[in-house]
Design a protein around this motif. Sequence first.
Motif, PDB file in Angstrom:
ATOM      1  N   TYR A 101      -2.457   4.180  -3.310  1.00 45.78           N
ATOM      2  CA  TYR A 101      -2.457   2.968  -3.809  1.00 45.78           C
ATOM      3  C   TYR A 101      -1.937   1.401  -3.780  1.00 45.78           C
ATOM      4  N   ALA A 102      -2.543   0.158  -4.223  1.00 48.59           N
ATOM      5  CA  ALA A 102      -2.565  -0.848  -3.605  1.00 48.59           C
ATOM      6  C   ALA A 102      -1.931  -2.031  -4.925  1.00 48.59           C
ATOM      7  N   VAL A 103      -1.008  -2.055  -4.201  1.00 50.31           N
ATOM      8  CA  VAL A 103      -0.019  -3.014  -5.793  1.00 50.31           C
ATOM      9  C   VAL A 103       0.450  -4.271  -5.087  1.00 50.31           C
ATOM     10  N   ARG A 104       1.086  -4.916  -6.125  1.00 57.01           N
ATOM     11  CA  ARG A 104       2.311  -6.187  -5.785  1.00 57.01           C
ATOM     12  C   ARG A 104       3.205  -5.897  -5.969  1.00 57.01           C
ATOM     13  N   MET A 105       4.555  -6.561  -5.312  1.00 59.63           N
ATOM     14  CA  MET A 105       5.489  -6.372  -5.479  1.00 59.63           C
ATOM     15  C   MET A 105       5.849  -7.061  -7.357  1.00 59.63           C
ATOM     16  N   LEU A 106       7.001  -6.328  -7.182  1.00 55.34           N
ATOM     17  CA  LEU A 106       7.103  -7.320  -9.059  1.00 55.34           C
ATOM     18  C   LEU A 106       7.975  -8.368  -8.293  1.00 55.34           C
ATOM     19  N   THR A 107       7.952  -9.266  -8.741  1.00 59.30           N
ATOM     20  CA  THR A 107       9.099 -10.270  -8.098  1.00 59.30           C
ATOM     21  C   THR A 107       9.484 -11.154  -9.785  1.00 59.30           C
TER      22      THR A 107
ATOM     23  N   ILE B 259       0.818  -1.218  -0.179  1.00 64.46           N
ATOM     24  CA  ILE B 259       0.127   0.319  -0.194  1.00 64.46           C
ATOM     25  C   ILE B 259       1.535   1.115   0.076  1.00 64.46           C
ATOM     26  N   LEU B 260       0.510   1.933  -0.839  1.00 62.12           N
ATOM     27  CA  LEU B 260       1.566   3.223  -0.431  1.00 62.12           C
ATOM     28  C   LEU B 260       0.433   4.157  -1.044  1.00 62.12           C
ATOM     29  N   ALA B 261       1.138   5.514  -0.025  1.00 61.03           N
ATOM     30  CA  ALA B 261       0.394   6.806   0.814  1.00 61.03           C
ATOM     31  C   ALA B 261       1.360   7.888   0.786  1.00 61.03           C
ATOM     32  N   LYS B 262       0.938   9.221  -0.940  1.00 65.83           N
ATOM     33  CA  LYS B 262       1.676   9.591  -0.674  1.00 65.83           C
ATOM     34  C   LYS B 262       0.600  11.476  -0.351  1.00 65.83           C
ATOM     35  N   PRO B 263       1.507  11.715   0.403  1.00 63.77           N
ATOM     36  CA  PRO B 263       0.422  13.230   0.928  1.00 63.77           C
ATOM     37  C   PRO B 263       1.041  14.206  -0.061  1.00 63.77           C
ATOM     38  N   PRO B 264      -0.158  14.932  -0.076  1.00 63.10           N
ATOM     39  CA  PRO B 264      -0.123  16.448  -1.512  1.00 63.10           C
ATOM     40  C   PRO B 264       1.014  17.203  -1.277  1.00 63.10           C
ATOM     41  N   ILE B 265       2.229  17.094  -0.998  1.00 62.91           N
ATOM     42  CA  ILE B 265       3.826  17.908  -1.222  1.00 62.91           C
ATOM     43  C   ILE B 265       4.917  17.224  -1.816  1.00 62.91           C
TER      44      ILE B 265
ATOM     45  N   ALA C  66      -7.093 -10.015   3.045  1.00 63.75           N
ATOM     46  CA  ALA C  66      -8.374  -9.197   3.631  1.00 63.75           C
ATOM     47  C   ALA C  66      -8.082  -8.270   4.810  1.00 63.75           C
ATOM     48  N   LYS C  67      -6.726  -7.933   4.176  1.00 68.86           N
ATOM     49  CA  LYS C  67      -6.696  -6.204   5.066  1.00 68.86           C
ATOM     50  C   LYS C  67      -6.112  -5.695   4.178  1.00 68.86           C
ATOM     51  N   VAL C  68      -6.128  -5.025   2.964  1.00 68.91           N
ATOM     52  CA  VAL C  68      -6.021  -3.874   1.791  1.00 68.91           C
ATOM     53  C   VAL C  68      -7.087  -3.636   1.853  1.00 68.91           C
ATOM     54  N   PRO C  69      -8.301  -3.524   2.184  1.00 67.80           N
ATOM     55  CA  PRO C  69      -9.305  -2.541   1.885  1.00 67.80           C
ATOM     56  C   PRO C  69      -9.362  -2.128   2.976  1.00 67.80           C
ATOM     57  N   ARG C  70      -9.708  -2.761   3.878  1.00 62.92           N
ATOM     58  CA  ARG C  70      -9.373  -1.886   5.294  1.00 62.92           C
ATOM     59  C   ARG C  70      -8.787  -0.806   5.065  1.00 62.92           C
ATOM     60  N   ILE C  71      -7.536  -0.579   4.631  1.00 63.66           N
ATOM     61  CA  ILE C  71      -5.874  -0.108   4.522  1.00 63.66           C
ATOM     62  C   ILE C  71      -5.813   0.840   3.377  1.00 63.66           C
ATOM     63  N   TYR C  72      -6.339   0.626   2.392  1.00 61.00           N
ATOM     64  CA  TYR C  72      -6.764   1.344   1.264  1.00 61.00           C
ATOM     65  C   TYR C  72      -7.535   2.447   1.567  1.00 61.00           C
ATOM     66  N   ASN C  73      -8.542   2.194   1.942  1.00 62.17           N
ATOM     67  CA  ASN C  73     -10.293   3.022   2.310  1.00 62.17           C
ATOM     68  C   ASN C  73      -9.659   3.864   3.622  1.00 62.17           C
ATOM     69  N   GLY C  74      -8.906   3.291   4.400  1.00 62.62           N
ATOM     70  CA  GLY C  74      -8.447   4.531   5.778  1.00 62.62           C
ATOM     71  C   GLY C  74      -7.653   5.505   5.294  1.00 62.62           C
ATOM     72  N   LEU C  75      -7.015   5.671   4.601  1.00 58.48           N
ATOM     73  CA  LEU C  75      -5.972   6.198   3.909  1.00 58.48           C
ATOM     74  C   LEU C  75      -6.181   7.361   2.784  1.00 58.48           C
ATOM     75  N   ARG C  76      -7.485   6.935   2.335  1.00 54.57           N
ATOM     76  CA  ARG C  76      -7.985   7.476   1.653  1.00 54.57           C
ATOM     77  C   ARG C  76      -8.713   9.008   2.642  1.00 54.57           C
ATOM     78  N   GLY C  77      -8.565   8.614   3.319  1.00 56.01           N
ATOM     79  CA  GLY C  77      -8.689   9.679   4.030  1.00 56.01           C
ATOM     80  C   GLY C  77      -8.173  10.783   4.668  1.00 56.01           C
ATOM     81  N   PHE C  78      -6.322  10.565   4.254  1.00 59.44           N
ATOM     82  CA  PHE C  78      -5.439  11.562   4.687  1.00 59.44           C
ATOM     83  C   PHE C  78      -5.086  12.592   3.433  1.00 59.44           C
ATOM     84  N   CYS C  79      -5.038  10.765   2.185  1.00 59.34           N
ATOM     85  CA  CYS C  79      -4.408  11.364   0.840  1.00 59.34           C
ATOM     86  C   CYS C  79      -4.741  11.270  -0.277  1.00 59.34           C
ATOM     87  N   LYS C  80      -4.997  12.003  -0.952  1.00 57.06           N
ATOM     88  CA  LYS C  80      -5.964  11.371  -2.350  1.00 57.06           C
ATOM     89  C   LYS C  80      -4.577  10.381  -2.870  1.00 57.06           C
ATOM     90  N   ASP C  81      -3.901  10.679  -3.332  1.00 56.35           N
ATOM     91  CA  ASP C  81      -2.641   9.484  -4.045  1.00 56.35           C
ATOM     92  C   ASP C  81      -2.240   8.012  -2.920  1.00 56.35           C
TER      93      ASP C  81
END
Length: 284
Positions: free
Chosen positions: A278-284, A167-173, A261-276
Amino acid sequence: MKVYEKAPAKINLLLDVLRKRDDGYHEVEMIMTMVDLADRLEMTELPRDTIIISSQAGYIPLDEKNLAFQAARLIKDQYDVRTGVYIHLDKRIPVAAGLAGGSSDAAATLRGLNRLWKLNIPMEELQALGAELGSDVPFCVSGGTALATGRGEKLQPIGAPPQCWVILAKPPIHVSTQEIYGKLNVREIERHPSVPRMLQAIEDQQFGEMCQAMGNVLEDVTVRVHPEVRQIKECMMRLGADGVLMSGSGPTVFGLVSKEAKVPRIYNGLRGFCKDVYAVRMLT
């Protein structure tokens, strides 16, 4: 003729700074890997000797300030290519985010033009060219997972980390890498992350140990300037991410998550903090 290249984002599972070098750079040890958030580049040969870049993103330069432009000019000059190129850059990675978006675009340009112009440049030579553009470019040329030393240009490929969600989260700075390194006092670093511990965790495919071994000595510096980074990190941990760290010089924070199963909760919770977010996989 056209070629297409994908330019994935990178994250630092570990970033340590050992000392300030005489050339003004810092001596670093980093363990980097790539995630499935990527820009996409389309390169078309032009008959006239010119470089043209376009993008759907209105916030990036399309001239010599763009690293993809610089990469195209470098490879043209180095190998005396007299034809031109039109590059369309479909920008998905946030800029000035600690995810090496610009470096990955430059690396993709080098790989793509090597194919477009049938130059047959070996990977090591492409990486050396990339080092002239930026410290992260050589890694982005080859991708995968690697231990990077020197100023980041000396690479030792290693095995892929345990597969997980990121899960990647970038604040608007925007954060300037140069500014953060300028504010870093190596003598004041209280705790250096352990490269051997991280390498062993990856080799043993121990996800929990890998999360425990993560560390970034730039995090404290960036947090002092941008406290939003700490807020996002605390939020991500509170929501249940298994390992949380700032990538590069920031401000993007990433969380490693083993259970989908944890991903949607973390993703949606972070959307309140910042617009950017992303929920992605590692490129292995």
